[in-house]
Design an enzyme around this catalytic site. Structure first.
Site, mmCIF file in Angstrom:
data_model
loop_
_atom_site.group_PDB
_atom_site.id
_atom_site.type_symbol
_atom_site.label_atom_id
_atom_site.label_comp_id
_atom_site.label_asym_id
_atom_site.label_seq_id
_atom_site.Cartn_x
_atom_site.Cartn_y
_atom_site.Cartn_z
ATOM 1 N N ASP A 198 1.048 -0.846 0.073
ATOM 2 C CA ASP A 198 -0.160 0.051 0.497
ATOM 3 C C ASP A 198 0.679 1.142 -0.045
ATOM 4 O O ASP A 198 1.908 1.137 0.805
ATOM 5 C CB ASP A 198 -1.232 -0.258 1.250
ATOM 6 C CG ASP A 198 -2.174 -1.032 1.158
ATOM 7 O OD1 ASP A 198 -1.998 -1.562 0.405
ATOM 8 O OD2 ASP A 198 -3.171 -0.969 2.582
ATOM 9 N N ASP B 265 -11.363 -5.446 6.106
ATOM 10 C CA ASP B 265 -10.559 -6.877 6.222
ATOM 11 C C ASP B 265 -10.139 -6.814 7.454
ATOM 12 O O ASP B 265 -10.769 -8.199 7.771
ATOM 13 C CB ASP B 265 -9.218 -6.626 5.620
ATOM 14 C CG ASP B 265 -9.815 -5.429 4.372
ATOM 15 O OD1 ASP B 265 -10.415 -6.430 3.250
ATOM 16 O OD2 ASP B 265 -8.971 -4.620 3.916
ATOM 17 N N LYS C 10 -6.436 -7.013 0.617
ATOM 18 C CA LYS C 10 -7.851 -7.711 1.346
ATOM 19 C C LYS C 10 -6.620 -8.824 2.523
ATOM 20 O O LYS C 10 -7.673 -9.238 2.780
ATOM 21 C CB LYS C 10 -9.101 -7.274 0.960
ATOM 22 C CG LYS C 10 -8.923 -6.014 0.715
ATOM 23 C CD LYS C 10 -10.662 -5.735 -0.187
ATOM 24 C CE LYS C 10 -10.874 -4.396 -1.495
ATOM 25 N NZ LYS C 10 -10.211 -3.753 -0.242
ATOM 26 N N GLY C 11 -6.280 -10.231 1.075
ATOM 27 C CA GLY C 11 -6.309 -11.823 2.225
ATOM 28 C C GLY C 11 -5.048 -11.301 3.020
ATOM 29 O O GLY C 11 -5.577 -11.789 3.833
ATOM 30 N N GLY D 228 -21.978 0.290 13.688
ATOM 31 C CA GLY D 228 -21.553 -1.155 14.352
ATOM 32 C C GLY D 228 -21.853 -2.023 13.027
ATOM 33 O O GLY D 228 -21.483 -1.618 11.466
#
Ligand code: RIB
Length: 310
Positions: free
Chosen positions: A31, A261, A58-59, A234
């Site tokens: 990133d 994530d 994301k993983g 939430g």
């Protein structure tokens, strides 16, 4: 005998215990982050902060979030044979994520170009690189690993056929439909739960609506259960037994990158440990709230002690 794929009897902590609580199949990115007062219009240039470089994707984010909380996690993904790939591998190793199925590719490692606005909001462009080379063959070679875990967690920064193959092989699928894209009914039907934020839910459903209505409408599309995350409000969970709202603690937001994530990684781990959906989501909401108080994705993820507090 191995557990039948997606057999409800193989859910959660049930079934023979494998070496991992959670297997994540998904993207691994570097990133590149710049904070900006406002985003440029087409043709415009704006000046931003110094560049920050973080491990993300994301993983990998899901895997690190769960591992830092104490989960035994294995990650199936692809990185490039480049400097970014080395950085990503080293940081995953530091967080004790198993990398026995992290493959290398001739393509460059995935990169995410991220701008963070003054309210902690983010805009992201992803160059998938090696992530786009994660294949159905890679999934087939990891079939034993996937079947050994109570939960497999997925997202959509790797090719859809790969994601579908992983879902078919899993005992229980947690799927974060992010970034949002059309997916086949078969994949939706394997989700337990489907996880989306309210913006992603609106894109899937074609209309905005309150999260509880979104959760009910998404359930009609076929998943066994649904979670809609709603930031400071939430989350809402829904299954055939009903809809439950899960409040979030109030926190000061610095950077929301990777909060979804972390939520999904924490949720998947707690489901693997046998929590019911509402209990797991209650824990995951607290993890998500902890992450937005610090900069970056993985760099902001809490330990279990930080989530549980004094
Ligand atoms: O969800 C946040 C993540 O999306 C970032 O870490 C970036 O890599 C992109 O994949």
């Amino acid at each position: 005998m191995s557990q039948p794929a997606n057999d409800a009897g193989g859910r959660g902590a049930a079934g023979p215990a494998g070496p991992y609580d959670l297997v994540v199949v998904g993207s691994v990115n570097v990133d590149l982050v710049v904070r900006v007062d406002r985003r440029p219009a087409p043709g415009e240039t704006v000046l931003g902060s110094d560049l920050s470089t973080y491990p993300g994707g994301k993983g990998a984010n899901q895997a690190v979030a769960a591992a830092r909380l104490g989960a035994r996690v294995s990650l199936l993904g692809r990185i490039g044979m480049d400097a970014h790939g080395r950085l990503l591998r080293e940081s995953l190793e530091r967080d004790k994520v198993d990398l026995g199925h992290l493959r290398e590719s001739a393509a460059p490692s995935g990169v995410a170009l991220i701008s963070v606005g003054p309210r902690g909001d983010n805009s992201i462009i992803v160059s998938p690189g090696a992530n786009a080379r994660l294949s159905e063959q890679d999934v087939a070679e990891a079939a034993e690993l996937l079947r050994s875990a109570p939960v497999v967690s997925l997202q959509l920064e790797t090719p859809l056929p790969t994601v579908l193959a992983a879902a078919r092989a899993a005992r229980r699928v947690v799927f974060n439909l992010s970034p949002p894209a059309p997916v086949p009914d078969e994949l939706l039907a394997l989700c337990d739960p489907l996880v989306v934020n309210e913006h992603e839910a609106a894109m899937v459903l074609g209309v905005p609506a309150p999260p509880a209505r979104q959760a009910k409408a998404l359930l009609e599309l076929g998943p066994r259960s649904v979670v809609v995350t709603a930031g400071a409000e939430g989350a809402v969970v829904a299954d055939r037994s009903g809809v439950t709202s899960i409040p979030s603690p109030r926190v000061e937001v610095m950077d929301t990158t990777g909060a979804g994530d972390a939520f999904t990684g924490a949720l998947a781990w707690r489901l693997a440990m046998g929590d019911d959906l509402a209990t797991a989501a209650g824990f995951a909401v607290r993890v998500g709230a902890a992450t937005v108080r610090r900069a970056g994705a993985q760099s902001s993820y809490p330990t279990l002690a930080e989530v549980e507090g004094p």
